[in-house]
Design a protein around this motif. Structure first.
Motif, PDB file in Angstrom:
ATOM      1  N   ASP A  39       0.836  -1.212   0.000  1.00 33.43           N
ATOM      2  CA  ASP A  39       0.000   0.000   0.000  1.00 33.43           C
ATOM      3  C   ASP A  39       0.866   1.256   0.000  1.00 33.43           C
ATOM      4  O   ASP A  39       1.848   1.350   0.749  1.00 33.43           O
ATOM      5  CB  ASP A  39      -0.888   0.027   1.248  1.00 33.43           C
ATOM      6  CG  ASP A  39      -2.004  -1.001   1.184  1.00 33.43           C
ATOM      7  OD1 ASP A  39      -2.667  -1.103   0.135  1.00 33.43           O
ATOM      8  OD2 ASP A  39      -2.213  -1.699   2.189  1.00 33.43           O
ATOM      9  N   MET A  66      -1.803   8.215  -1.050  1.00 42.11           N
ATOM     10  CA  MET A  66      -1.846   9.359  -1.956  1.00 42.11           C
ATOM     11  C   MET A  66      -0.834  10.415  -1.533  1.00 42.11           C
ATOM     12  O   MET A  66      -0.721  10.733  -0.347  1.00 42.11           O
ATOM     13  CB  MET A  66      -3.255   9.967  -1.913  1.00 42.11           C
ATOM     14  CG  MET A  66      -3.506  11.081  -2.902  1.00 42.11           C
ATOM     15  SD  MET A  66      -5.124  11.926  -2.616  1.00 42.11           S
ATOM     16  CE  MET A  66      -6.288  10.559  -2.682  1.00 42.11           C
ATOM     17  N   LEU A 124       2.420   8.460 -10.095  1.00 46.09           N
ATOM     18  CA  LEU A 124       1.151   7.724 -10.128  1.00 46.09           C
ATOM     19  C   LEU A 124       0.313   8.019  -8.888  1.00 46.09           C
ATOM     20  O   LEU A 124      -0.927   8.090  -8.961  1.00 46.09           O
ATOM     21  CB  LEU A 124       1.465   6.227 -10.226  1.00 46.09           C
ATOM     22  CG  LEU A 124       0.317   5.254 -10.433  1.00 46.09           C
ATOM     23  CD1 LEU A 124      -0.398   5.509 -11.749  1.00 46.09           C
ATOM     24  CD2 LEU A 124       0.844   3.816 -10.388  1.00 46.09           C
ATOM     25  N   ARG A 163      -4.015   9.710  -5.828  1.00 48.49           N
ATOM     26  CA  ARG A 163      -4.742   8.488  -5.469  1.00 48.49           C
ATOM     27  C   ARG A 163      -3.856   7.554  -4.668  1.00 48.49           C
ATOM     28  O   ARG A 163      -2.644   7.555  -4.798  1.00 48.49           O
ATOM     29  CB  ARG A 163      -5.243   7.769  -6.717  1.00 48.49           C
ATOM     30  CG  ARG A 163      -4.168   7.521  -7.762  1.00 48.49           C
ATOM     31  CD  ARG A 163      -4.619   6.442  -8.734  1.00 48.49           C
ATOM     32  NE  ARG A 163      -4.392   6.797 -10.112  1.00 48.49           N
ATOM     33  CZ  ARG A 163      -4.163   5.891 -11.070  1.00 48.49           C
ATOM     34  NH1 ARG A 163      -4.116   4.609 -10.784  1.00 48.49           N
ATOM     35  NH2 ARG A 163      -3.972   6.283 -12.307  1.00 48.49           N
ATOM     36  N   ASN A 164      -4.507   6.743  -3.843  1.00 48.68           N
ATOM     37  CA  ASN A 164      -3.791   5.683  -3.145  1.00 48.68           C
ATOM     38  C   ASN A 164      -3.442   4.576  -4.132  1.00 48.68           C
ATOM     39  O   ASN A 164      -4.191   4.318  -5.077  1.00 48.68           O
ATOM     40  CB  ASN A 164      -4.676   5.085  -2.051  1.00 48.68           C
ATOM     41  CG  ASN A 164      -5.176   6.131  -1.078  1.00 48.68           C
ATOM     42  OD1 ASN A 164      -4.396   6.939  -0.598  1.00 48.68           O
ATOM     43  ND2 ASN A 164      -6.464   6.117  -0.807  1.00 48.68           N
ATOM     44  N   LEU A 165      -2.319   3.916  -3.903  1.00 54.93           N
ATOM     45  CA  LEU A 165      -1.983   2.695  -4.640  1.00 54.93           C
ATOM     46  C   LEU A 165      -2.110   1.544  -3.653  1.00 54.93           C
ATOM     47  O   LEU A 165      -1.498   1.565  -2.590  1.00 54.93           O
ATOM     48  CB  LEU A 165      -0.549   2.761  -5.183  1.00 54.93           C
ATOM     49  CG  LEU A 165      -0.165   4.036  -5.942  1.00 54.93           C
ATOM     50  CD1 LEU A 165       1.275   3.932  -6.431  1.00 54.93           C
ATOM     51  CD2 LEU A 165      -1.116   4.296  -7.092  1.00 54.93           C
ATOM     52  N   ARG A 166      -2.887   0.548  -4.008  1.00 58.82           N
ATOM     53  CA  ARG A 166      -3.149  -0.522  -3.046  1.00 58.82           C
ATOM     54  C   ARG A 166      -2.228  -1.711  -3.276  1.00 58.82           C
ATOM     55  O   ARG A 166      -1.733  -1.942  -4.388  1.00 58.82           O
ATOM     56  CB  ARG A 166      -4.625  -0.956  -3.132  1.00 58.82           C
ATOM     57  CG  ARG A 166      -5.606   0.200  -2.883  1.00 58.82           C
ATOM     58  CD  ARG A 166      -5.325   0.984  -1.587  1.00 58.82           C
ATOM     59  NE  ARG A 166      -5.355   0.140  -0.419  1.00 58.82           N
ATOM     60  CZ  ARG A 166      -6.436  -0.127   0.286  1.00 58.82           C
ATOM     61  NH1 ARG A 166      -7.589   0.427  -0.053  1.00 58.82           N
ATOM     62  NH2 ARG A 166      -6.387  -0.909   1.349  1.00 58.82           N
ATOM     63  N   ALA A 167      -1.992  -2.439  -2.187  1.00 52.57           N
ATOM     64  CA  ALA A 167      -1.067  -3.581  -2.182  1.00 52.57           C
ATOM     65  C   ALA A 167      -1.360  -4.518  -3.348  1.00 52.57           C
ATOM     66  O   ALA A 167      -2.510  -4.915  -3.558  1.00 52.57           O
ATOM     67  CB  ALA A 167      -1.183  -4.339  -0.868  1.00 52.57           C
ATOM     68  N   THR A 180      -0.255  -3.613  -6.437  1.00 45.08           N
ATOM     69  CA  THR A 180      -0.018  -2.796  -7.634  1.00 45.08           C
ATOM     70  C   THR A 180       1.325  -3.180  -8.255  1.00 45.08           C
ATOM     71  O   THR A 180       2.336  -3.282  -7.556  1.00 45.08           O
ATOM     72  CB  THR A 180      -0.037  -1.292  -7.275  1.00 45.08           C
ATOM     73  OG1 THR A 180      -1.375  -0.913  -6.945  1.00 45.08           O
ATOM     74  CG2 THR A 180       0.465  -0.435  -8.436  1.00 45.08           C
TER      75      THR A 180
END
Lengths: 326, 326
Positions: free
Chosen positions: A148, A151, A247, A251-255, A257
């Motif tokens: 994770d 953002m 990126l 936005r959050n990048l979730r585990a 990715t």
């Protein structure tokens, strides 16, 4: 440590730990049944998987068996986000020069492409596509698999969230790619299923070859047993951390990715070769006026492998044949 | 039947069945703990969920409780593939006319965009974004959630694999969108997290309003309590089945794939209004020479809702406020 996912007739496969020399594997389900589970529970699972990896390398892991890459799925067979960069500007520059393309880039902003991630293909499985007229191509790349990321995270924070490194063949259909690129909305028919190398490895496995958020190793590509190229990952114009930070701007990048590097490409491509057909064809066009290297033919066999300084395969090989889908 | 996913501090939430009037809900975990599980096991799970839905509507489901959309996540809070179309050509035509854009379309080929799917946002949760200078916008859309679709499937086969219908707000950052569209590789900073309406419904719930692979209902959009538009879904230039068939040309689509329609847009946009700011601004520019409707301001509240012929909310409302992320 090194991890792989073996076929077991489920969508996510089963996680195994693989020995450093890729000879042996052992079931990891006591700690993480799948790669997705491992990446979502990394803090708890990684130390246990690492201990198992050390027992496996020492020959003391019970239940160890021969590792067979033909039974592997992509290490994460499907995920919730796959983004591919085009982070070797040398590649884009060659393409733009050969085909008078005008990609309206903005200085300092990397090219990233949102991609399909519901159906990655196995590294040694026959790869089906509808017609040679689609001008099939390959792109040898490196990739990172991340935990994770919140953002607005910085490049350094993003780098610290990289859990695993992988290789991939970004299979590309050039007939559709040029049309879709001109339309502006990214790739659909141009980029069918992506294929990842059989083994994902933690960055420490690379030693000094993981440096500056880049993989300083050659991507060795062969076509039908013939050398095609061995460009090195060190020339990435952005680090993986910098790409992830762009990126994660809003936005959050979730585990789970996955971020790919884009096709590995070097300034001395005329001597070290290329990791994709389109780049070789572009160099032929620039140097001689036309292209002679053909796009993928049914029956073509591609191999992508990365060796460490001692000549040991790091990620195992993508070794697959292209076949008609109908 | 109608399904929703409630917050429970996990990434995938917990599945509930929702009554037709959206007043009541009941836990569905005996048959499917999550929406992803339901869509992957549809043949087994759907009849059981349907029976539970009928008991809930009849007032005989034990454990029923008041449905509270503010506790809902997007019906599928994350998935392995989200593709958004731009299937209302009227919208694109207005944008191209207003801004002298030249989207190089090919006749008969729809615009589809591969999108992030790792972190959808809740329908009533505050939506954070970094700065008003990003020119935040919304796009009211319809979407389908599909079962596995094999490579090369026809539009009719694809249509038969549509399991659920949804609404969505395709949140867009126009400052980044125009830059990224010109670059050609699709959207990254232009399209942060997407927000889906709280309730997903099977196509039979729409009766005659699900026809020709299109949703023949108005997308009612309001901004800060003021009517903004109510364009109808019937004017889609491609059916969802046709869009899916284009996507499945050379790849499998796996269960959980979501396909969006693109912003709903009608020929008589000047009377029925628009489902996004950019289209309204474009019409202002065409008609009067400049745009007066502002992009999203911090504190703006957006509402998207679809009513059936009897005035009953079909999918529940997306009703959310835009706030600073830092």
């Amino acid at each position: 440590m090194k991890l792989a996912t073996l076929k077991n007739h489920t969508r996510d496969g089963r996680l195994v730990v693989v020995s450093r020399d890729l000879a042996q594997a052992v079931d990891a389900s006591a700690f993480a049944p799948t790669m997705q589970f491992a990446i979502e529970h990394w803090a708890q699972a990684a130390p246990q998987l690492q201990a198992l990896y050390e027992r496996l390398n020492a020959g003391s892991a019970s239940g160890a068996f021969d590792f067979d890459a033909t039974q592997a799925l992509s290490p994460l067979p499907r995920t919730h986000q796959f983004v591919d960069a085009s982070a070797f500007l040398n590649h884009g520059n060659i393409m733009e020069q050969a085909y008078q393309l005008t990609v309206k880039k903005t200085a300092g902003i990397p090219i990233l492409v949102q991609r399909q991630s519901d159906d990655f293909w196995g590294p040694c499985d026959d790869y089906p596509f509808p017609t040679e007229a689609d001008n099939g191509d390959f792109e040898g790349e490196f990739a990172v698999l991340v935990d994770d990321i919140a953002m607005g995270s910085s490049a350094d924070v993003c780098t610290s969230r990289i859990r695993l490194l992988m290789t991939l063949n970004d299979v590309s259909m050039r007939t559709h790619l040029f049309r879709e690129l001109q339309m502006g909305f990214g790739f659909i028919n141009a980029k069918p299923a992506t294929v990842f190398g059989p083994v994902a490895v933690t960055p420490d496995e690379l030693g000094d070859a993981w440096s500056g958020g880049r993989v300083h190793l050659d991507m060795r590509v062969s076509r039908n047993g013939q050398w095609f190229g061995h460009p090195n990952g060190r020339e990435m114009d952005w680090s993986f951390g910098e790409l992830l930070a762009h990126l994660a701007y809003n936005r959050n990048l979730r585990a789970g990715t996955i971020l790919g590097s884009g096709t590995v490409s070097n300034q001395d491509a005329r001597s070290v070769g290329s990791a994709c057909l389109a780049e070789k064809r572009a160099l032929e066009k620039i140097d001689r006026g036309d292209s002679s290297t053909p796009f993928l033919k049914f029956g073509d066999r591609l191999r992508f492998e990365v060796l460490d300084a001692a000549g040991q395969s790091v990620f195992g090989a993508i070794d697959h044949r292209f076949v008609p889908s109908r």
